[in-house]
Design an enzyme around this catalytic site. Sequence first.
Site, PDB file in Angstrom:
ATOM      1  N   GLU A   1      39.705  51.637  51.925  1.00  0.00           N
ATOM      2  CA  GLU A   1      39.868  50.221  52.283  1.00  0.00           C
ATOM      3  C   GLU A   1      40.406  50.052  53.708  1.00  0.00           C
ATOM      4  O   GLU A   1      39.959  49.176  54.434  1.00  0.00           O
ATOM      5  CB  GLU A   1      40.839  49.618  51.258  1.00  0.00           C
ATOM      6  CG  GLU A   1      41.111  48.154  51.403  1.00  0.00           C
ATOM      7  CD  GLU A   1      42.046  47.643  50.298  1.00  0.00           C
ATOM      8  OE1 GLU A   1      42.740  48.461  49.652  1.00  0.00           O
ATOM      9  OE2 GLU A   1      42.096  46.421  50.107  1.00  0.00           O
TER      10      GLU A   1
ATOM     11  N   LYS B   1      42.396  38.903  51.194  1.00  0.00           N
ATOM     12  CA  LYS B   1      43.400  39.236  50.187  1.00  0.00           C
ATOM     13  C   LYS B   1      43.070  38.649  48.824  1.00  0.00           C
ATOM     14  O   LYS B   1      43.179  39.297  47.804  1.00  0.00           O
ATOM     15  CB  LYS B   1      44.750  38.731  50.682  1.00  0.00           C
ATOM     16  CG  LYS B   1      45.903  38.990  49.738  1.00  0.00           C
ATOM     17  CD  LYS B   1      46.370  40.411  49.846  1.00  0.00           C
ATOM     18  CE  LYS B   1      47.507  40.721  48.905  1.00  0.00           C
ATOM     19  NZ  LYS B   1      47.551  42.175  48.658  1.00  0.00           N
TER      20      LYS B   1
ATOM     21  N   TRP C   1      36.898  33.402  55.341  1.00  0.00           N
ATOM     22  CA  TRP C   1      36.262  34.651  54.911  1.00  0.00           C
ATOM     23  C   TRP C   1      34.831  34.265  54.581  1.00  0.00           C
ATOM     24  O   TRP C   1      34.580  33.508  53.638  1.00  0.00           O
ATOM     25  CB  TRP C   1      36.978  35.217  53.683  1.00  0.00           C
ATOM     26  CG  TRP C   1      36.455  36.570  53.288  1.00  0.00           C
ATOM     27  CD1 TRP C   1      36.777  37.761  53.864  1.00  0.00           C
ATOM     28  CD2 TRP C   1      35.536  36.867  52.230  1.00  0.00           C
ATOM     29  NE1 TRP C   1      36.101  38.786  53.228  1.00  0.00           N
ATOM     30  CE2 TRP C   1      35.339  38.267  52.222  1.00  0.00           C
ATOM     31  CE3 TRP C   1      34.862  36.099  51.287  1.00  0.00           C
ATOM     32  CZ2 TRP C   1      34.502  38.904  51.315  1.00  0.00           C
ATOM     33  CZ3 TRP C   1      34.021  36.734  50.385  1.00  0.00           C
ATOM     34  CH2 TRP C   1      33.851  38.131  50.408  1.00  0.00           C
TER      35      TRP C   1
ATOM     36  N   LYS D   1      42.676  52.918  48.282  1.00  0.00           N
ATOM     37  CA  LYS D   1      43.589  52.582  49.382  1.00  0.00           C
ATOM     38  C   LYS D   1      43.097  53.194  50.678  1.00  0.00           C
ATOM     39  O   LYS D   1      43.069  52.550  51.709  1.00  0.00           O
ATOM     40  CB  LYS D   1      44.977  53.109  49.019  1.00  0.00           C
ATOM     41  CG  LYS D   1      46.135  52.309  49.499  1.00  0.00           C
ATOM     42  CD  LYS D   1      46.511  51.144  48.635  1.00  0.00           C
ATOM     43  CE  LYS D   1      45.388  50.199  48.338  1.00  0.00           C
ATOM     44  NZ  LYS D   1      45.599  49.270  47.287  1.00  0.00           N
TER      45      LYS D   1
ATOM     46  N   HIS E   1      29.793  69.225  37.309  1.00  0.00           N
ATOM     47  CA  HIS E   1      28.570  68.636  36.730  1.00  0.00           C
ATOM     48  C   HIS E   1      27.745  67.895  37.778  1.00  0.00           C
ATOM     49  O   HIS E   1      26.904  67.071  37.437  1.00  0.00           O
ATOM     50  CB  HIS E   1      28.937  67.728  35.557  1.00  0.00           C
ATOM     51  CG  HIS E   1      29.603  68.479  34.447  1.00  0.00           C
ATOM     52  ND1 HIS E   1      28.925  69.346  33.624  1.00  0.00           N
ATOM     53  CD2 HIS E   1      30.903  68.545  34.079  1.00  0.00           C
ATOM     54  CE1 HIS E   1      29.767  69.892  32.772  1.00  0.00           C
ATOM     55  NE2 HIS E   1      30.986  69.423  33.031  1.00  0.00           N
TER      56      HIS E   1
ATOM     57  N   GLU F   1      43.188  54.796  42.547  1.00  0.00           N
ATOM     58  CA  GLU F   1      43.885  53.882  43.441  1.00  0.00           C
ATOM     59  C   GLU F   1      44.099  54.531  44.813  1.00  0.00           C
ATOM     60  O   GLU F   1      43.939  53.883  45.843  1.00  0.00           O
ATOM     61  CB  GLU F   1      45.225  53.458  42.804  1.00  0.00           C
ATOM     62  CG  GLU F   1      46.104  52.569  43.652  1.00  0.00           C
ATOM     63  CD  GLU F   1      45.434  51.303  44.153  1.00  0.00           C
ATOM     64  OE1 GLU F   1      44.340  50.943  43.675  1.00  0.00           O
ATOM     65  OE2 GLU F   1      46.007  50.675  45.061  1.00  0.00           O
TER      66      GLU F   1
ATOM     67  N   ARG G   1      43.895  35.576  53.727  1.00  0.00           N
ATOM     68  CA  ARG G   1      42.826  35.054  52.877  1.00  0.00           C
ATOM     69  C   ARG G   1      41.454  35.149  53.547  1.00  0.00           C
ATOM     70  O   ARG G   1      40.442  34.818  52.941  1.00  0.00           O
ATOM     71  CB  ARG G   1      43.109  33.591  52.526  1.00  0.00           C
ATOM     72  CG  ARG G   1      44.424  33.386  51.808  1.00  0.00           C
ATOM     73  CD  ARG G   1      44.656  31.921  51.534  1.00  0.00           C
ATOM     74  NE  ARG G   1      43.767  31.430  50.516  1.00  0.00           N
ATOM     75  CZ  ARG G   1      44.005  31.471  49.219  1.00  0.00           C
ATOM     76  NH1 ARG G   1      45.127  31.981  48.776  1.00  0.00           N
ATOM     77  NH2 ARG G   1      43.136  31.005  48.361  1.00  0.00           N
TER      78      ARG G   1
ATOM     79  N   ASN H   1      37.878  25.762  50.876  1.00  0.00           N
ATOM     80  CA  ASN H   1      38.005  27.107  50.315  1.00  0.00           C
ATOM     81  C   ASN H   1      37.277  27.108  48.980  1.00  0.00           C
ATOM     82  O   ASN H   1      37.612  26.313  48.099  1.00  0.00           O
ATOM     83  CB  ASN H   1      39.495  27.443  50.108  1.00  0.00           C
ATOM     84  CG  ASN H   1      39.689  28.687  49.262  1.00  0.00           C
ATOM     85  OD1 ASN H   1      38.874  29.595  49.296  1.00  0.00           O
ATOM     86  ND2 ASN H   1      40.762  28.713  48.492  1.00  0.00           N
ATOM     87  N   GLY H   2      36.296  27.993  48.830  1.00  0.00           N
ATOM     88  CA  GLY H   2      35.560  28.064  47.563  1.00  0.00           C
ATOM     89  C   GLY H   2      34.076  28.227  47.833  1.00  0.00           C
ATOM     90  O   GLY H   2      33.672  28.584  48.944  1.00  0.00           O
TER      91      GLY H   2
ATOM     92  N   CYS I   1      39.353  32.339  52.259  1.00  0.00           N
ATOM     93  CA  CYS I   1      39.607  31.196  53.119  1.00  0.00           C
ATOM     94  C   CYS I   1      40.966  30.569  52.803  1.00  0.00           C
ATOM     95  O   CYS I   1      41.385  30.523  51.655  1.00  0.00           O
ATOM     96  CB  CYS I   1      38.551  30.098  53.005  1.00  0.00           C
ATOM     97  SG  CYS I   1      36.893  30.647  53.376  1.00  0.00           S
TER      98      CYS I   1
HETATM   99  O1  M6R Z   1      44.928  39.268  43.420  1.00  0.00           O
HETATM  100  P1  M6R Z   1      44.297  40.298  42.529  1.00  0.00           P
HETATM  101  O2  M6R Z   1      45.280  41.341  42.078  1.00  0.00           O
HETATM  102  O3  M6R Z   1      43.545  39.724  41.379  1.00  0.00           O
HETATM  103  O4  M6R Z   1      43.242  41.037  43.456  1.00  0.00           O
HETATM  104  C1  M6R Z   1      42.372  41.989  42.934  1.00  0.00           C
HETATM  105  C2  M6R Z   1      41.736  42.813  44.030  1.00  0.00           C
HETATM  106  O5  M6R Z   1      40.977  42.005  44.879  1.00  0.00           O
HETATM  107  C3  M6R Z   1      42.781  43.567  44.860  1.00  0.00           C
HETATM  108  O6  M6R Z   1      43.601  44.350  44.050  1.00  0.00           O
HETATM  109  C4  M6R Z   1      42.108  44.458  45.914  1.00  0.00           C
HETATM  110  O7  M6R Z   1      41.396  45.481  45.289  1.00  0.00           O
HETATM  111  C5  M6R Z   1      43.148  45.023  46.872  1.00  0.00           C
HETATM  112  N1  M6R Z   1      42.943  44.475  48.168  1.00  0.00           N
HETATM  113  C6  M6R Z   1      43.095  46.482  47.050  1.00  0.00           C
HETATM  114  O8  M6R Z   1      44.112  46.940  47.875  1.00  0.00           O
END
Ligand code: M6R
Length: 607
Positions: free
Chosen positions: A487, A602, A76, A484, A503, A480, A27, A100-101, A2
Amino acid sequence: MCGIVGYVGKRDCVDILIDSLSKLEYRGYDSAGIAVFEEGKIVVEKSKGRLVDLQLKMQDNNSRPNGVCGIGHTRWATHGEPSDVNSHPHGNKRVSIVHNGIIENYKEIKQFLENEGYIFESQTDTETVAKLLDYYYEGDPLTTIIKTISEIRGSYALGIIFSDFPNQIFAVRKDSPLIIGLSNDENYIASDVPAILKYTRNYYLLESNEIAVISSDNVNIYDIHKRPISKEVKVADWDMDAAEKGGFKHFMLKEIYEQPNAIATTILPRIVDDIPDLTEAGINVESLKQYKQIFIVACGTAMHAGVVGKYVIERMARVQVHVDIASEFRYRNPILSKEDLCIVISQSGETADTLAALKLAKQMGAKTLAIVNVKGSSIAREADNVIYTHAGPEISVASTKAYSVQLAVMYLFAFELAFAKGQISKEECKRLTKILMTVPEMIETMLYSTEACKFAASRLINSDSLLYIGRGLDYALSMEGSLKLKEISYIHSETYAAGELKHGTISLVTEGMPVIAVVTQNSLKEKTISNIKEVKARGAKVIMICDENMPEDKEVADFMITIPCIEECLTPILACVPLQLVAYYTSVLKGLDVDKPRNLAKSVTVE
Ligand code: M6R
């Protein structure tokens, strides 16, 4: 999680609120809403969906309010599905809030208020705060806010307006970020700097439990005993263009292309006489030597950077490193002591799980170091020492440049630690550091030709599921790559250590299943190639990411994407680029919303 904004000044505020919210959509984008004073009355407009849906709704209904003071929200969803009724602002004719929270004790408060005759419309935790403010309100907003926050538990950044105070915004926060933008005859509130950058660079950072009373020409801040607090004005040094797309189709692509500059800006000031020097972050050779164990704690992409860090630190400095997902670390009862170092990594510096893990490590007496991108963020302020990455604002939900700068810092740290512990000579430390310094240019060259990545993406778009495999650092990097892709393309993928497939997982491989094999580690190449042959024998279509010395061999790979040759330990910082591009183009070819993938946000400021 948010984004909240607010404006009070002399100009029509709706355009400003919408524009500021557009910079915070990263956000969350489940719904958007505003509350504006129009002729002394609070007028609320809100809509499920993105900001553009709110704009269309106001246009279709001819309901756009006019006023010079208002608050706004982009959501969010946590409590209650994305819907009009669950959208913020919440409140009534007397008080309206954006939040937000998460309010952890909202059920108890709701029960109490229902007993007092309040009727709830939404499923949100936020509505309880709006109603509690209304319950305590007797004409004095400050007293009302103090009473309210003493009752609520959890995390919050709140923007509040009271109909009796039509030209004022009230703001308070705890464990969720909030800044107050300062300008001439107008002031702002926002969850993050990009929201106000177009209007001002000057801002106050509100601390937990500080309450701000904001009008067009004045900002007063109080503690919970109503004592005034004076604050230092911060100046944002982010480039406004950095928060815009600058000609790229998506923020993600722009951010991938920003990597050479981001890495150079992050490492160069920390290299003195060709070796890493982290004294600016309060880290010196003597202090580095003393740690028995290192814990790296983070979430998502930042955690994956930590896994690469573990391999490199252990290999070079011979210190034991544990990597933890922050949300697990807290609850697994970890064993840390004052002889250990806990490194937390976070782009936003606001991730709730990482922040909580950091607090736990501190409580247990460990020394803490944060690797953070956002200056003055909660994690940066909580840690004993901070190394800032200089990636600039990262807007796309899928993290790219933040990852590569986190890797760059991991390398600086590993080289310095290895040298401090006498595991490598000064000459070797210089040699490795000089190679690291060539990385930005190498990535720049790689970014000239992206055709191979586009082609690889075209081979993935019709798949439901695929595997990433690698050994050692290639395995760490594959994690990673897989994140990516899933996601932003919504294609299921798993990462497996190449030697582990036999395995169990190899039973998933069927005719035509794509397997992305990362093969950059000279010492492990032959072994990984054997594993590739095992999946190929079962019908897999293999896309191999390897260095340019690897000979083409159709019996091994159906298609190759090559990276320039570099020192073995540094390959992840180059090979992450094609992995990012393959994910990006897959999402583009599938026609998906690259920068705002479904269900995500984000900055994850809830646990
Ligand atoms: O702001 P941060 O680096 O702490 O965020 C951690 C994760 O939420 C963030 O890296 C998330 O996995 C990414 N959106 C992936 O692309």
